[in-house]
Write a protein that holds these residues in place. Structure first.
Motif, PDB file in Angstrom:
ATOM      1  N   ALA A 214       0.805  -1.219   0.000  1.00  0.00           N
ATOM      2  CA  ALA A 214       0.000   0.000   0.000  1.00  0.00           C
ATOM      3  C   ALA A 214       0.838   1.270   0.000  1.00  0.00           C
ATOM      4  O   ALA A 214       0.473   2.256  -0.639  1.00  0.00           O
ATOM      5  CB  ALA A 214      -0.938   0.000   1.203  1.00  0.00           C
ATOM      6  N   THR A 215       1.979   1.255   0.712  1.00  0.00           N
ATOM      7  CA  THR A 215       2.739   2.498   0.894  1.00  0.00           C
ATOM      8  C   THR A 215       4.129   2.475   0.272  1.00  0.00           C
ATOM      9  O   THR A 215       4.734   3.528   0.114  1.00  0.00           O
ATOM     10  CB  THR A 215       2.900   2.808   2.391  1.00  0.00           C
ATOM     11  OG1 THR A 215       3.694   1.787   2.997  1.00  0.00           O
ATOM     12  CG2 THR A 215       1.554   2.902   3.083  1.00  0.00           C
ATOM     13  N   GLY A 216       4.652   1.299  -0.007  1.00  0.00           N
ATOM     14  CA  GLY A 216       6.017   1.214  -0.499  1.00  0.00           C
ATOM     15  C   GLY A 216       7.051   1.389   0.599  1.00  0.00           C
ATOM     16  O   GLY A 216       8.234   1.569   0.330  1.00  0.00           O
ATOM     17  N   ARG A 217       6.614   1.364   1.838  1.00  0.00           N
ATOM     18  CA  ARG A 217       7.504   1.538   2.986  1.00  0.00           C
ATOM     19  C   ARG A 217       7.454   0.319   3.888  1.00  0.00           C
ATOM     20  O   ARG A 217       6.465  -0.400   3.921  1.00  0.00           O
ATOM     21  CB  ARG A 217       7.103   2.768   3.783  1.00  0.00           C
ATOM     22  CG  ARG A 217       7.143   4.015   2.939  1.00  0.00           C
ATOM     23  CD  ARG A 217       7.079   5.208   3.774  1.00  0.00           C
ATOM     24  NE  ARG A 217       8.073   5.115   4.824  1.00  0.00           N
ATOM     25  CZ  ARG A 217       8.899   6.081   5.126  1.00  0.00           C
ATOM     26  NH1 ARG A 217       8.883   7.187   4.464  1.00  0.00           N
ATOM     27  NH2 ARG A 217       9.755   5.943   6.105  1.00  0.00           N
ATOM     28  N   VAL A 218       8.509   0.130   4.635  1.00  0.00           N
ATOM     29  CA  VAL A 218       8.576  -0.959   5.608  1.00  0.00           C
ATOM     30  C   VAL A 218       8.522  -0.331   6.999  1.00  0.00           C
ATOM     31  O   VAL A 218       9.168   0.668   7.262  1.00  0.00           O
ATOM     32  CB  VAL A 218       9.883  -1.768   5.449  1.00  0.00           C
ATOM     33  CG1 VAL A 218       9.990  -2.841   6.510  1.00  0.00           C
ATOM     34  CG2 VAL A 218       9.956  -2.369   4.065  1.00  0.00           C
ATOM     35  N   THR A 219       7.707  -0.918   7.875  1.00  0.00           N
ATOM     36  CA  THR A 219       7.622  -0.455   9.255  1.00  0.00           C
ATOM     37  C   THR A 219       7.926  -1.635  10.161  1.00  0.00           C
ATOM     38  O   THR A 219       8.062  -2.760   9.697  1.00  0.00           O
ATOM     39  CB  THR A 219       6.214   0.080   9.588  1.00  0.00           C
ATOM     40  OG1 THR A 219       5.304  -1.009   9.560  1.00  0.00           O
ATOM     41  CG2 THR A 219       5.786   1.153   8.601  1.00  0.00           C
ATOM     42  N   LEU A 220       7.968  -1.372  11.440  1.00  0.00           N
ATOM     43  CA  LEU A 220       8.122  -2.452  12.405  1.00  0.00           C
ATOM     44  C   LEU A 220       6.800  -2.742  13.093  1.00  0.00           C
ATOM     45  O   LEU A 220       6.737  -3.508  14.047  1.00  0.00           O
ATOM     46  CB  LEU A 220       9.199  -2.085  13.434  1.00  0.00           C
ATOM     47  CG  LEU A 220      10.595  -1.827  12.855  1.00  0.00           C
ATOM     48  CD1 LEU A 220      11.567  -1.464  13.956  1.00  0.00           C
ATOM     49  CD2 LEU A 220      11.093  -3.025  12.080  1.00  0.00           C
ATOM     50  N   VAL A 221       5.719  -2.169  12.590  1.00  0.00           N
ATOM     51  CA  VAL A 221       4.401  -2.316  13.196  1.00  0.00           C
ATOM     52  C   VAL A 221       3.862  -3.732  13.010  1.00  0.00           C
ATOM     53  O   VAL A 221       3.218  -4.281  13.893  1.00  0.00           O
ATOM     54  CB  VAL A 221       3.433  -1.259  12.631  1.00  0.00           C
ATOM     55  CG1 VAL A 221       2.041  -1.430  13.186  1.00  0.00           C
ATOM     56  CG2 VAL A 221       3.958   0.133  12.932  1.00  0.00           C
ATOM     57  N   GLY A 222       4.123  -4.346  11.868  1.00  0.00           N
ATOM     58  CA  GLY A 222       3.675  -5.719  11.648  1.00  0.00           C
ATOM     59  C   GLY A 222       4.280  -6.674  12.661  1.00  0.00           C
ATOM     60  O   GLY A 222       3.616  -7.597  13.137  1.00  0.00           O
ATOM     61  N   GLY A 223       5.533  -6.447  12.995  1.00  0.00           N
ATOM     62  CA  GLY A 223       6.184  -7.268  14.005  1.00  0.00           C
ATOM     63  C   GLY A 223       5.536  -7.108  15.375  1.00  0.00           C
ATOM     64  O   GLY A 223       5.422  -8.070  16.132  1.00  0.00           O
ATOM     65  N   LEU A 224       5.088  -5.883  15.688  1.00  0.00           N
ATOM     66  CA  LEU A 224       4.403  -5.662  16.961  1.00  0.00           C
ATOM     67  C   LEU A 224       3.080  -6.422  17.003  1.00  0.00           C
ATOM     68  O   LEU A 224       2.742  -7.050  18.007  1.00  0.00           O
ATOM     69  CB  LEU A 224       4.151  -4.173  17.180  1.00  0.00           C
ATOM     70  CG  LEU A 224       5.360  -3.323  17.509  1.00  0.00           C
ATOM     71  CD1 LEU A 224       4.976  -1.851  17.554  1.00  0.00           C
ATOM     72  CD2 LEU A 224       5.975  -3.760  18.816  1.00  0.00           C
ATOM     73  N   ALA A 225       2.341  -6.364  15.918  1.00  0.00           N
ATOM     74  CA  ALA A 225       1.067  -7.085  15.858  1.00  0.00           C
ATOM     75  C   ALA A 225       1.316  -8.593  15.976  1.00  0.00           C
ATOM     76  O   ALA A 225       0.591  -9.299  16.688  1.00  0.00           O
ATOM     77  CB  ALA A 225       0.339  -6.756  14.562  1.00  0.00           C
ATOM     78  N   GLY A 226       2.340  -9.085  15.296  1.00  0.00           N
ATOM     79  CA  GLY A 226       2.671 -10.503  15.384  1.00  0.00           C
ATOM     80  C   GLY A 226       3.092 -10.909  16.780  1.00  0.00           C
ATOM     81  O   GLY A 226       2.733 -11.989  17.264  1.00  0.00           O
TER      82      GLY A 226
END
Length: 147
Positions: free
Chosen positions: A24-36
């Protein structure tokens, strides 16, 4: 003891959510890791220490995939650093500070998210037990097993 299904569930959520954010954004965050990590803690059980451990394990498993992917992405494209690291690095002066900031920002939030996942599980289980007890009570003289 590590519950590998909880770690795998957290890893899968992290991978899927990061893939969606990147698409969606073309960017990588660390938010997915937090949700996981939160999911791994929830699946691990009601103890916050177990949730913290499983959140960390899920984050480290995801990091094993994410870090080489980020390196490849930065070589192929001009991808920025993942959020929040891109905002932390300009504030740091030495390589040691940068290393400590990266390691702490990639691990401590995941430990907290895993512990919160376990506390959520505890609350859900407690609420479920109280809902069971709020149901029909045996009448006077009726055995408690008869429902």
């Amino acid at each position: 003891m590590t519950r590998w299904r909880a770690v795998a569930g957290g890893f899968a959520l992290a991978a899927c959510s990061e893939a969606l954010v990147f698409a969606a954004t073309g960017r990588v965050t660390l938010v997915g890791g937090l949700a996981g990590s939160a999911l791994a803690g929830y699946l691990a059980g009601e103890e916050p220490a177990e949730g913290a451990w499983h959140g960390l394990m899920s984050a480290m498993a995801w990091g094993i995939v994410l870090i080489p992917g980020l390196v490849a992405l930065s070589v192929v494209t001009d991808a920025p650093l993942p959020f929040p690291i891109e905002f932390l690095l300009p504030l740091l002066d030495t390589a040691g500070e940068a290393t400590a900031a990266i390691l702490l920002s990639a691990s401590l939030p995941n430990v907290a998210a895993g512990a919160l996942g376990s506390l959520t599980r505890r609350r859900d289980d407690t609420r479920g037990r109280s809902d069971e007890h709020a149901g029909r009570r045996p009448a006077e003289g009726e055995p408690e097993d008869a429902r």
